[in-house]
Scaffold this active site. Structure first.
Site, PDB file in Angstrom:
ATOM      1  CG  HIS A  75       2.716  -0.761  25.400  1.00 40.66           C
ATOM      2  ND1 HIS A  75       1.991  -1.319  24.054  1.00 40.66           N
ATOM      3  CD2 HIS A  75       2.252  -1.779  26.245  1.00 40.66           C
ATOM      4  CE1 HIS A  75       1.512  -2.260  24.262  1.00 40.66           C
ATOM      5  NE2 HIS A  75       1.658  -2.659  25.754  1.00 40.66           N
ATOM      6  CG  HIS A  77       4.915   2.730  21.519  1.00 36.43           C
ATOM      7  ND1 HIS A  77       5.243   1.764  20.285  1.00 36.43           N
ATOM      8  CD2 HIS A  77       4.033   2.265  22.380  1.00 36.43           C
ATOM      9  CE1 HIS A  77       4.091   0.691  20.493  1.00 36.43           C
ATOM     10  NE2 HIS A  77       3.383   1.224  21.923  1.00 36.43           N
ATOM     11  CG  HIS A  93       6.212  -2.167  23.324  1.00 34.19           C
ATOM     12  ND1 HIS A  93       5.952  -3.148  24.253  1.00 34.19           N
ATOM     13  CD2 HIS A  93       5.400  -1.669  22.616  1.00 34.19           C
ATOM     14  CE1 HIS A  93       4.506  -3.474  23.881  1.00 34.19           C
ATOM     15  NE2 HIS A  93       4.249  -2.651  22.921  1.00 34.19           N
ATOM     16  CG  HIS A 101       5.748  -7.086  25.893  1.00 31.62           C
ATOM     17  ND1 HIS A 101       5.703  -5.823  25.895  1.00 31.62           N
ATOM     18  CD2 HIS A 101       4.755  -8.036  25.854  1.00 31.62           C
ATOM     19  CE1 HIS A 101       4.310  -5.659  26.233  1.00 31.62           C
ATOM     20  NE2 HIS A 101       3.857  -6.795  26.281  1.00 31.62           N
ATOM     21  CG  HIS A 110       9.768  -3.917  26.390  1.00 34.74           C
ATOM     22  ND1 HIS A 110       8.740  -4.203  25.414  1.00 34.74           N
ATOM     23  CD2 HIS A 110      11.062  -4.570  26.063  1.00 34.74           C
ATOM     24  CE1 HIS A 110       9.247  -5.110  24.500  1.00 34.74           C
ATOM     25  NE2 HIS A 110      10.578  -5.521  24.876  1.00 34.74           N
ATOM     26  CG  ASP A 113       6.750  -3.661  28.454  1.00 36.20           C
ATOM     27  OD1 ASP A 113       6.411  -3.421  27.367  1.00 36.20           O
ATOM     28  OD2 ASP A 113       7.530  -4.824  28.557  1.00 36.20           O
ATOM     29  CG  HIS A 151      -1.662  -1.119  21.531  1.00 33.98           C
ATOM     30  ND1 HIS A 151      -1.241  -1.634  20.039  1.00 33.98           N
ATOM     31  CD2 HIS A 151      -0.835  -0.520  22.217  1.00 33.98           C
ATOM     32  CE1 HIS A 151       0.178  -1.071  20.314  1.00 33.98           C
ATOM     33  NE2 HIS A 151       0.313  -0.563  21.516  1.00 33.98           N
ATOM     34  NE  ARG A 168       2.314   0.639  17.142  1.00 36.63           N
ATOM     35  CZ  ARG A 168       3.585   0.862  17.062  1.00 36.63           C
ATOM     36  NH1 ARG A 168       3.852   1.966  16.926  1.00 36.63           N
ATOM     37  NH2 ARG A 168       4.394  -0.114  17.293  1.00 36.63           N
TER      38      ARG A 168
HETATM   39 CU    CU Z   1       2.075  -0.083  22.599  1.00 41.28          CU
HETATM   40 ZN    ZN Z   2       6.944  -4.106  25.637  1.00 41.30          ZN
END
Ligand code: CU
Ligand code: ZN
Length: 180
Positions: A75, A77, A93, A101, A110, A113, A151, A168
């Site tokens: 993602h 962030h 995110h 999400h 998002h 995403d 992740h 993370r």
């Molecule tokens: Cu993430």
């Molecule tokens: Zn997301």
């Protein structure tokens, strides 16, 4: 004679004004950005993620190694801050449009995403797709100055607020790159 002089002055004025308004030649090169991924303590994930403007979106190309085999949530962030040991400093995110999400192909998601990267048996993952939410321009959806996070687990593309993708494990700040 007087009107000739006036015309000449008007002509001079117009040509100076036209020259002043001629836009500077704009670089044909599209905007490009890059995030260099760094691991958290205890893992050795590394790689690069590039973002390149194209006619119908932004091409995302990831080249990552040091992963466990399988899918890993991936993602943008909100903050370009990879300083905390658990990477909490990067925030959630990136979601400037205040949507739920989801996955990269969902109608509502998002902006950050990007779904998953999938590592092979050697721990290497490659991704190459065109994203239609992410922007590099100076607008609300711009990811420049934010971060890419990888992740430990797969993003299920539906759990709120972050796809249940676990810890993370790698982070990189997205900065402008030289375009060509
Ligand atoms: Cu993430
Ligand atoms: Zn997301």
């Amino acid at each position: 004679m007087k009107s000739f002089t006036l015309s000449l002055i008007a002509l001079l004025y117009l040509s100076v004004a036209a020259a002043a308004q001629t836009p500077e030649p704009k670089s044909a090169a599209p905007l490009k950005a890059i995030a260099v991924l760094h691991p958290t303590e205890g893992d050795k994930v590394s790689g690069t993620v590039t973002f390149t403007e194209e006619a119908d979106g932004v091409r995302v190309q990831a080249d990552i190694s040091g992963l466990t085999p399988g899918k890993h949530g991936f993602h943008v962030h909100e903050f370009g801050d990879c300083s905390a040991a658990d990477l909490a400093s990067a925030g959630g995110h990136f979601n400037p449009t205040n949507k739920p999400h989801a996955g990269p192909d969902a109608a509502e998601r998002h902006v950050g995403d990007m779904g998953n990267v999938e590592a092979d048996a050697s721990g290497a993952a490659k991704l190459d797709y065109v994203d239609h939410e992410i922007s590099l321009a100076n607008d609300q959806r711009s990811v420049v100055g934010r971060s890419v996070i990888v992740h430990a687990k797969a993003d299920d593309l539906k759990s709120q607020p972050a796809g249940d993708s676990g810890a993370r494990i790698a982070c990189g700040v997205i900065g402008l790159a030289k375009s060509q």
